[in-house]
Design an enzyme around this catalytic site. Structure first.
Site, PDB file in Angstrom:
ATOM      1  N   GLY A 117     -12.416  15.261  -0.052  1.00  0.00           N
ATOM      2  CA  GLY A 117     -13.324  14.509   0.668  1.00  0.00           C
ATOM      3  C   GLY A 117     -12.968  13.048  -0.095  1.00  0.00           C
ATOM      4  O   GLY A 117     -13.446  13.083  -1.089  1.00  0.00           O
ATOM      5  N   HIS A 118     -12.264  12.157   0.544  1.00  0.00           N
ATOM      6  CA  HIS A 118     -11.928  10.906   0.053  1.00  0.00           C
ATOM      7  C   HIS A 118     -12.755   9.811   0.704  1.00  0.00           C
ATOM      8  O   HIS A 118     -12.847   9.510   2.085  1.00  0.00           O
ATOM      9  CB  HIS A 118     -10.315  10.503   0.026  1.00  0.00           C
ATOM     10  CG  HIS A 118      -9.668  11.475  -0.713  1.00  0.00           C
ATOM     11  ND1 HIS A 118      -8.547  11.602  -1.052  1.00  0.00           N
ATOM     12  CD2 HIS A 118     -10.287  12.682  -1.616  1.00  0.00           C
ATOM     13  CE1 HIS A 118      -8.027  12.412  -1.824  1.00  0.00           C
ATOM     14  NE2 HIS A 118      -8.997  13.121  -2.209  1.00  0.00           N
ATOM     15  N   GLN A 145      -7.907  16.398  -5.635  1.00  0.00           N
ATOM     16  CA  GLN A 145      -8.921  17.081  -6.569  1.00  0.00           C
ATOM     17  C   GLN A 145      -8.711  16.282  -7.895  1.00  0.00           C
ATOM     18  O   GLN A 145      -8.317  15.147  -7.659  1.00  0.00           O
ATOM     19  CB  GLN A 145      -8.394  18.533  -6.643  1.00  0.00           C
ATOM     20  CG  GLN A 145      -8.774  19.207  -5.443  1.00  0.00           C
ATOM     21  CD  GLN A 145      -7.926  19.213  -4.557  1.00  0.00           C
ATOM     22  OE1 GLN A 145      -6.645  19.371  -4.188  1.00  0.00           O
ATOM     23  NE2 GLN A 145      -8.597  19.000  -3.141  1.00  0.00           N
ATOM     24  N   ASP A 200     -13.418  14.145  -7.001  1.00  0.00           N
ATOM     25  CA  ASP A 200     -14.437  13.074  -6.610  1.00  0.00           C
ATOM     26  C   ASP A 200     -14.318  11.767  -7.635  1.00  0.00           C
ATOM     27  O   ASP A 200     -15.437  11.300  -7.599  1.00  0.00           O
ATOM     28  CB  ASP A 200     -15.700  13.722  -6.575  1.00  0.00           C
ATOM     29  CG  ASP A 200     -15.528  15.036  -5.549  1.00  0.00           C
ATOM     30  OD1 ASP A 200     -14.742  14.975  -4.562  1.00  0.00           O
ATOM     31  OD2 ASP A 200     -16.599  15.941  -5.701  1.00  0.00           O
ATOM     32  N   LYS A 241     -10.999   8.482  -5.813  1.00  0.00           N
ATOM     33  CA  LYS A 241      -9.562   8.155  -5.287  1.00  0.00           C
ATOM     34  C   LYS A 241      -9.515   7.500  -4.018  1.00  0.00           C
ATOM     35  O   LYS A 241      -8.571   6.541  -3.719  1.00  0.00           O
ATOM     36  CB  LYS A 241      -8.929   9.425  -5.359  1.00  0.00           C
ATOM     37  CG  LYS A 241      -8.663  10.224  -6.670  1.00  0.00           C
ATOM     38  CD  LYS A 241      -8.301  11.840  -6.582  1.00  0.00           C
ATOM     39  CE  LYS A 241      -8.994  12.672  -5.696  1.00  0.00           C
ATOM     40  NZ  LYS A 241     -10.182  13.144  -6.427  1.00  0.00           N
ATOM     41  N   GLY A 286     -19.274  -0.177  -7.605  1.00  0.00           N
ATOM     42  CA  GLY A 286     -19.865   0.120  -6.378  1.00  0.00           C
ATOM     43  C   GLY A 286     -19.013   0.883  -5.665  1.00  0.00           C
ATOM     44  O   GLY A 286     -17.599   0.721  -5.645  1.00  0.00           O
TER      45      GLY A 286
END
Ligand code: GDP
Ligand code: IMO
Ligand code: MG
Length: 425
Positions: A40-41, A224, A13, A16, A414
């Protein structure tokens, strides 16, 4: 043409998805090399926020090919959901997304086995995303797995049945209460496979070999982070694949001699979701602030992420294992407003001061030793040039570059694609 890598250096997290999306304009091909729907990208652009799980993060760019490599594990049901969520963007998915025939399939029973395994562990559970990742990679290395290419064979349902039956009997061995309706799960699975086989399956190692020969620019996208690597992570609280640079070689069929830049990505602080030790974890107001301002909730499971100070001992280790050539620092904006910032530069380990990651980082053995730095108050989120960054942040960056001996090329301020500052130094 060399293949560049982009990898997470912490416990996942790191951002990426955002950075792959930002960098895609420089590449012809984006190729995911490991993991599966546990990832979860998140991508944000033009007011859109979109989370990808298995599909590479270059998917929104024109004239770019996206490849799901052999090292990835695919759940057809989740993949179909991802395709459904992309429909509104009217992308020509069949021609911009290619799937390796050698990628392994996550069956519904793999998910059930994951749940049974976790339930049987009680307090010692991994904190898995329960997507069936561990059991699928176990079947891969156990030489029992089913692959995408099998779906092109006439008898694939026979193979499926025999593996699913075996899994059902294995669930019994765990002796835990896992409720399920396999018929319902299989209906979803078979319907999703129908859609999956409409996509383009390839021998991706051959495709990538030819692409390299033709001078195509390729970026390999990791999932990951290094501390979740099956060999080098905080075992057993890790995932089941090699998340580090070597994983890109085995997960895509890229020769080690063909690796170019290794882009390592890290947050300006640290987060972790799931179980396992985390030496710099905070349980106070600072940790709460990081979680709240950083919106630290899992993109896949929605679980809140544990937060703590930057751990330079662990980060150095990840830089070393991966041979990182350039760094990207994310979420500096989240640290605005902290009076003082801490960076862990060594551990007190069983009475000794050490600066490398030891075999065991359990809480009782480790006390982090911190260097304190001045914080900054400025809101970074509207900044777009290096010159605008506050002095205290530049001191933070200079300190990290000196310690890690690798340049920080990108400072992200951001979640949006545009909130990205490039440094040339
Ligand atoms: P990934 O798994 O490495 O792709 O990262 P995730 O998408 O799971 O988590 C990163 C989260 O941080 C997402 O919600 C991103 O939108 C967000 N994000 C990425 N970069 C920045 C940044 O520089 N600042 C802030 N505030 N959020 C960021
Ligand atoms: P991205 O690609 C953060 C964690 C889980 C759990 C452990 C094992 O979004 O950075 P698994 O489902 O693989 O059996 O879970 O690994 N984990 C992640 N944490 N980001 C991820 O992916 C993760 N994928 C798995 O929380 O602790
Ligand atoms: Mg993520």
């Amino acid at each position: 043409m060399a293949v560049d890598l982009l990898l997470g250096l912490q416990w996942g997290d790191e951002g990426k998805g955002k950075i792959v999306d930002v960098l895609t304009k420089n590449y012809d091909i984006i190729a995911r090399f490991q993991g599966g729907p546990n990832a979860g990208h998140t991508l944000e652009f033009d007011g859109i926020k979109h989370v990808l799980h298995t599909i590479p993060s270059g998917i929104f760019h024109k004239n770019v090919m996206n490849i799901v490599g052999n090292g990835v594990v695919i759940d057809p049901v989740i993949f179909k959901k991802e395709l459904d969520a992309l429909k509104k963007f009217k992308l020509d998915i069949k021609s911009i997304l290619l799937i390796s025939r050698k990628a392994h399939l996550i069956l519904p029973t793999h998910r059930l086995l994951d749940a049974a395994s976790e339930a049987s562990k009680g307090k010692a559970k991994i904190g898995s995303t329960l997507k069936g990742i561990g059991p699928t990679y176990m079947d891969k290395t156990g030489r029992n797995g089913m692959r995408i290419g099998d779906l092109e064979m006439k008898d694939w349902k026979k193979k499926y049945r025999s593996l699913a039956n075996k899994h059902e009997s294995m669930i019994g061995f765990y002796n835990v209460n896992v409720q399920y309706d396999l018929k319902e799960l299989e209906d979803d699975f078979f319907a999703a496979v129908e859609e999956l086989i409409e996509l383009t399956f390839i021998d991706s190692e051959e495709y990538l070999y030819q692409a390299q020969k033709e001078g195509k620019k390729i970026l390999a996208e990791g999932a990951q982070g290094s501390l979740l690597d099956i060999d080098f992570g905080t075992y057993p609280y890790v995932t089941s694949s090699n998340t580090t640079a070597a994983g890109a070689c085995t997960g895509l069929g890229i020769a080690p001699s063909q690796i170019g830049e290794v882009k390592g990505i890290f947050k300006a602080y640290t987060t972790r979701v799931g179980s396992g030790s985390f030496p710099t974890e905070l349980f106070d107001a600072d940790g709460e602030t990081m979680g709240r301002v950083g919106n630290e909730f899992g993109a896949t499971t929605g679980r809140s992420r544990r937060c703590g100070w930057l751990d330079l001992v662990a980060l150095k280790y990840a830089v070393q294992i991966n041979g990182v050539t350039e760094l990207n620092m994310m979420k500096g904006d989240v640290l605005s407003g902290f009076k003082k910032l801490k960076i862990c530069t060594a551990y007190k380990y069983r009475g000794e001061t050490i600066s490398h990651l030891p075999y065991n980082i359990e809480k009782e053995n480790i006390t982090p030793i911190y260097t304190e730095m001045e914080g900054w108050n400025e809101d970074l989120t509207k900044m777009s040039e290096v010159d605008q960054l506050p002095k205290a942040l530049m001191t933070y960056i200079d300190f990290l570059e000196k310690e890690l001996e690798v340049p920080i090329k990108i400072v992200s301020v951001g979640p949006d694609r545009t909130q990205t500052i490039f440094r040339n130094s």
